[in-house]
Design a protein around this motif. Structure first.
Motif, PDB file in Angstrom:
ATOM      1  N   PRO A  71       0.818  -1.229   0.000  1.00  0.00           N
ATOM      2  CA  PRO A  71       0.000   0.000   0.000  1.00  0.00           C
ATOM      3  C   PRO A  71       0.848   1.275   0.000  1.00  0.00           C
ATOM      4  O   PRO A  71       0.514   2.236  -0.684  1.00  0.00           O
ATOM      5  CB  PRO A  71      -0.818  -0.143   1.284  1.00  0.00           C
ATOM      6  CG  PRO A  71      -0.938  -1.614   1.493  1.00  0.00           C
ATOM      7  CD  PRO A  71       0.385  -2.175   1.044  1.00  0.00           C
ATOM      8  N   ASP A  72       1.960   1.269   0.757  1.00  0.00           N
ATOM      9  CA  ASP A  72       2.806   2.471   0.814  1.00  0.00           C
ATOM     10  C   ASP A  72       3.460   2.765  -0.531  1.00  0.00           C
ATOM     11  O   ASP A  72       3.514   3.925  -0.967  1.00  0.00           O
ATOM     12  CB  ASP A  72       3.892   2.293   1.883  1.00  0.00           C
ATOM     13  CG  ASP A  72       3.329   2.368   3.293  1.00  0.00           C
ATOM     14  OD1 ASP A  72       2.193   2.864   3.453  1.00  0.00           O
ATOM     15  OD2 ASP A  72       4.012   1.906   4.231  1.00  0.00           O
ATOM     16  N   SER A  73       3.972   1.716  -1.194  1.00  0.00           N
ATOM     17  CA  SER A  73       4.607   1.959  -2.488  1.00  0.00           C
ATOM     18  C   SER A  73       3.584   2.334  -3.550  1.00  0.00           C
ATOM     19  O   SER A  73       3.878   3.141  -4.447  1.00  0.00           O
ATOM     20  CB  SER A  73       5.418   0.735  -2.927  1.00  0.00           C
ATOM     21  OG  SER A  73       4.664  -0.445  -2.866  1.00  0.00           O
ATOM     22  N   LEU A  74       2.396   1.786  -3.451  1.00  0.00           N
ATOM     23  CA  LEU A  74       1.324   2.199  -4.357  1.00  0.00           C
ATOM     24  C   LEU A  74       1.034   3.688  -4.196  1.00  0.00           C
ATOM     25  O   LEU A  74       0.927   4.433  -5.183  1.00  0.00           O
ATOM     26  CB  LEU A  74       0.049   1.400  -4.055  1.00  0.00           C
ATOM     27  CG  LEU A  74      -0.249   0.149  -4.867  1.00  0.00           C
ATOM     28  CD1 LEU A  74      -1.547  -0.483  -4.375  1.00  0.00           C
ATOM     29  CD2 LEU A  74      -0.332   0.438  -6.351  1.00  0.00           C
ATOM     30  N   LYS A  75       0.934   4.117  -2.934  1.00  0.00           N
ATOM     31  CA  LYS A  75       0.632   5.525  -2.645  1.00  0.00           C
ATOM     32  C   LYS A  75       1.731   6.435  -3.179  1.00  0.00           C
ATOM     33  O   LYS A  75       1.459   7.497  -3.748  1.00  0.00           O
ATOM     34  CB  LYS A  75       0.466   5.706  -1.142  1.00  0.00           C
ATOM     35  CG  LYS A  75       0.077   7.127  -0.737  1.00  0.00           C
ATOM     36  CD  LYS A  75      -0.117   7.213   0.773  1.00  0.00           C
ATOM     37  CE  LYS A  75      -0.480   8.632   1.194  1.00  0.00           C
ATOM     38  NZ  LYS A  75      -0.657   8.725   2.685  1.00  0.00           N
ATOM     39  N   THR A  76       2.986   6.007  -3.014  1.00  0.00           N
ATOM     40  CA  THR A  76       4.115   6.803  -3.492  1.00  0.00           C
ATOM     41  C   THR A  76       4.052   7.001  -5.001  1.00  0.00           C
ATOM     42  O   THR A  76       4.412   8.064  -5.522  1.00  0.00           O
ATOM     43  CB  THR A  76       5.439   6.116  -3.115  1.00  0.00           C
ATOM     44  OG1 THR A  76       5.520   6.020  -1.688  1.00  0.00           O
ATOM     45  CG2 THR A  76       6.630   6.889  -3.634  1.00  0.00           C
ATOM     46  N   LEU A  77       3.579   5.996  -5.699  1.00  0.00           N
ATOM     47  CA  LEU A  77       3.483   6.070  -7.150  1.00  0.00           C
ATOM     48  C   LEU A  77       2.198   6.737  -7.621  1.00  0.00           C
ATOM     49  O   LEU A  77       1.967   6.895  -8.822  1.00  0.00           O
ATOM     50  CB  LEU A  77       3.576   4.667  -7.745  1.00  0.00           C
ATOM     51  CG  LEU A  77       4.936   3.976  -7.593  1.00  0.00           C
ATOM     52  CD1 LEU A  77       4.829   2.501  -7.973  1.00  0.00           C
ATOM     53  CD2 LEU A  77       6.001   4.672  -8.430  1.00  0.00           C
ATOM     54  N   GLY A  78       1.338   7.100  -6.663  1.00  0.00           N
ATOM     55  CA  GLY A  78       0.110   7.812  -7.010  1.00  0.00           C
ATOM     56  C   GLY A  78      -1.077   6.917  -7.266  1.00  0.00           C
ATOM     57  O   GLY A  78      -2.034   7.330  -7.946  1.00  0.00           O
ATOM     58  N   TYR A  79      -1.055   5.693  -6.706  1.00  0.00           N
ATOM     59  CA  TYR A  79      -2.147   4.745  -6.924  1.00  0.00           C
ATOM     60  C   TYR A  79      -2.640   4.189  -5.593  1.00  0.00           C
ATOM     61  O   TYR A  79      -2.045   4.417  -4.539  1.00  0.00           O
ATOM     62  CB  TYR A  79      -1.681   3.587  -7.817  1.00  0.00           C
ATOM     63  CG  TYR A  79      -1.297   3.991  -9.214  1.00  0.00           C
ATOM     64  CD1 TYR A  79      -2.245   4.016 -10.240  1.00  0.00           C
ATOM     65  CD2 TYR A  79       0.021   4.359  -9.514  1.00  0.00           C
ATOM     66  CE1 TYR A  79      -1.890   4.393 -11.525  1.00  0.00           C
ATOM     67  CE2 TYR A  79       0.376   4.736 -10.800  1.00  0.00           C
ATOM     68  CZ  TYR A  79      -0.584   4.753 -11.797  1.00  0.00           C
ATOM     69  OH  TYR A  79      -0.232   5.128 -13.075  1.00  0.00           O
ATOM     70  N   ASN A  80      -3.735   3.454  -5.675  1.00  0.00           N
ATOM     71  CA  ASN A  80      -4.238   2.679  -4.547  1.00  0.00           C
ATOM     72  C   ASN A  80      -4.835   1.401  -5.110  1.00  0.00           C
ATOM     73  O   ASN A  80      -4.794   1.167  -6.320  1.00  0.00           O
ATOM     74  CB  ASN A  80      -5.265   3.482  -3.731  1.00  0.00           C
ATOM     75  CG  ASN A  80      -6.424   3.980  -4.613  1.00  0.00           C
ATOM     76  OD1 ASN A  80      -7.043   3.209  -5.349  1.00  0.00           O
ATOM     77  ND2 ASN A  80      -6.705   5.276  -4.551  1.00  0.00           N
ATOM     78  N   TRP A  81      -5.375   0.556  -4.243  1.00  0.00           N
ATOM     79  CA  TRP A  81      -5.889  -0.729  -4.734  1.00  0.00           C
ATOM     80  C   TRP A  81      -7.064  -0.552  -5.695  1.00  0.00           C
ATOM     81  O   TRP A  81      -7.316  -1.416  -6.534  1.00  0.00           O
ATOM     82  CB  TRP A  81      -6.317  -1.611  -3.570  1.00  0.00           C
ATOM     83  CG  TRP A  81      -5.192  -2.108  -2.716  1.00  0.00           C
ATOM     84  CD1 TRP A  81      -5.056  -1.984  -1.374  1.00  0.00           C
ATOM     85  CD2 TRP A  81      -4.033  -2.832  -3.151  1.00  0.00           C
ATOM     86  NE1 TRP A  81      -3.890  -2.560  -0.939  1.00  0.00           N
ATOM     87  CE2 TRP A  81      -3.243  -3.094  -2.010  1.00  0.00           C
ATOM     88  CE3 TRP A  81      -3.573  -3.273  -4.393  1.00  0.00           C
ATOM     89  CZ2 TRP A  81      -2.033  -3.786  -2.074  1.00  0.00           C
ATOM     90  CZ3 TRP A  81      -2.366  -3.947  -4.456  1.00  0.00           C
ATOM     91  CH2 TRP A  81      -1.608  -4.211  -3.313  1.00  0.00           C
ATOM     92  N   LYS A  82      -7.769   0.571  -5.595  1.00  0.00           N
ATOM     93  CA  LYS A  82      -8.929   0.779  -6.458  1.00  0.00           C
ATOM     94  C   LYS A  82      -8.544   1.089  -7.900  1.00  0.00           C
ATOM     95  O   LYS A  82      -9.286   0.771  -8.836  1.00  0.00           O
ATOM     96  CB  LYS A  82      -9.794   1.923  -5.899  1.00  0.00           C
ATOM     97  CG  LYS A  82     -10.374   1.672  -4.515  1.00  0.00           C
ATOM     98  CD  LYS A  82     -11.335   0.495  -4.521  1.00  0.00           C
ATOM     99  CE  LYS A  82     -11.962   0.303  -3.147  1.00  0.00           C
ATOM    100  NZ  LYS A  82     -12.863  -0.895  -3.120  1.00  0.00           N
TER     101      LYS A  82
END
Length: 357
Positions: A71-82
């Motif tokens: 989740p943290d790396s997704l957020k850093t890249l500007g994304y989330n699970w959705k």
């Protein structure tokens, strides 16, 4: 069985530094790339840029690119699970997800892109429930971890049992084998899935995964493998198992004639691999092959019968069991430790090559 081979590329090094290696591995039939997006806090901006470069190169080489995600790396890249499927736009094939992701998110992601779940820890009741609720099985793979710390890798028996269950559910199984050149820190103790592979050659580990362990996809966990190890994969495609060996210091006669490709007899022996071709050497020189270095023949010993073995003179063997010293048998050298697991792969009519190092 289709061989799906892959490599691991880590963003701590620039893609430019790793480009030649990636291209070389692609030329040798490695078609998958794994990378990790568990991004260190102080490097996140650079990792995002390197990921895009890696994705572009993977697309150029027609290689899949799977990324370990949190989740943290997704957020850093500007994304989330959705909206994680948006990562496909920059060239990712799929995501490896692990702890803390709920079943519905996994189901939803499977409808949008390839995903990899944890092969060792996924509860089968959860997997069956997700399948019932719409999981797209064709988009799901089960990936085992690699284990940097010695003594923490998986055991073979349970590993096989788990893989059989996963395949019964229609899931593709992936596992890691170690590299043997540039190793990944901080421990630099190789990155295998199975503990027994930590001290084996990448090629020996590959053969066990492919033939015995019910694995569909095999990736090298470490940064790279040696050129001679890569050559073993190349020879294997030609139906040849290459054994690297060290010549004995106590032998004076040339061992060059032993190098090269041989074939194990169709009626292969219990205790040794017998070269069909070597019988052509039966009358070497006027004096034949004189007794020399007739010592104990430990597993992996490469031998040649001397003149005392009469019509067997010149026969080349490799021992697969420990055998006592014999005045009729000269010991020329021994297969290296890392390649000795390959000996049991050389059955009747199987071609093999001895390569002195």
């Amino acid at each position: 069985m289709i061989e799906l081979l892959g490599i691991s590329i880590y963003l701590s090094q620039t893609i430019e530094q790793q480009k030649a290696y990636i291209k070389m591995m692609r030329e040798h039939g490695f078609t998958s790339i794994f990378t990790s997006l568990h991004i260190p806090e102080d490097d996140h901006s650079n990792y995002g840029d390197q990921l895009k470069k890696l994705a572009n190169l993977a697309k150029e080489l027609d290689m899949e690119l799977m990324a370990d995600i949190s989740p943290d790396s997704l957020k850093t890249l500007g994304y989330n699970w959705k909206n994680a499927e948006g990562l496909r736009d920059i060239g990712l094939t799929g995501l490896r997800i692990d702890y803390g992701v709920d079943e519905q998110t996994i189901i939803d992601l499977s409808k949008k892109m390839k995903i990899a779940i944890n092969a060792s820890t996924i509860p089968f009741d959860s997997l069956k429930r997700m399948k019932k609720n719409g999981l797209v099985v064709e988009s799901v793979e089960a990936w085992h971890n690699f284990y940097p710390r010695p003594e923490t890798g998986l055991g073979l028996t349970h590993f096989i049992e788990q893989n059989k269950k996963l395949k019964a559910e229609g899931i593709t199984v992936m596992a890691f084998i170690p590299g043997d050149e540039s190793l990944r820190g901080p421990l630099f103790m190789k990155l295998p899935t199975l503990e027994k592979h930590r001290h084996e050659s990448p090629f020996a580990a590959f053969l066990e995964m492919r033939h015995d362990a019910f694995v569909d996809k095999i990736l090298i966990g470490d940064h790279s493998i040696r050129s001679e190890s890569l050559a073993q994969f190349k020879d294997y495609k030609q139906g040849v198992i290459t054994l690297r060996a060290i010549p004995s210091r106590h032998i004076s006669q040339s061992v060059d004639k032993v190098a090269g490709i041989h074939t194990n007899r169709a009626d292969f022996a219990r205790d040794c691999i017998r070269s069909v071709e070597s019988r052509h050497y039966a009358a070497i020189g006027e004096d034949g092959l004189q007794p020399e270095n007739c010592v104990e023949r430990l597993v992996g010993s490469i031998t040649i019968d001397n003149t005392k073995y009469l019509r067997y003179q010149g026969e080349i063997q490799i021992t697969v069991n420990d055998l006592p010293a014999d005045e009729k048998v000269n010991v020329l050298g021994r297969v290296i430790d890392a390649d000795r697991p390959l000996l049991n792969r050389i059955k009747g009519n199987k071609r093999f090559k001895i390569e002195w190092i």
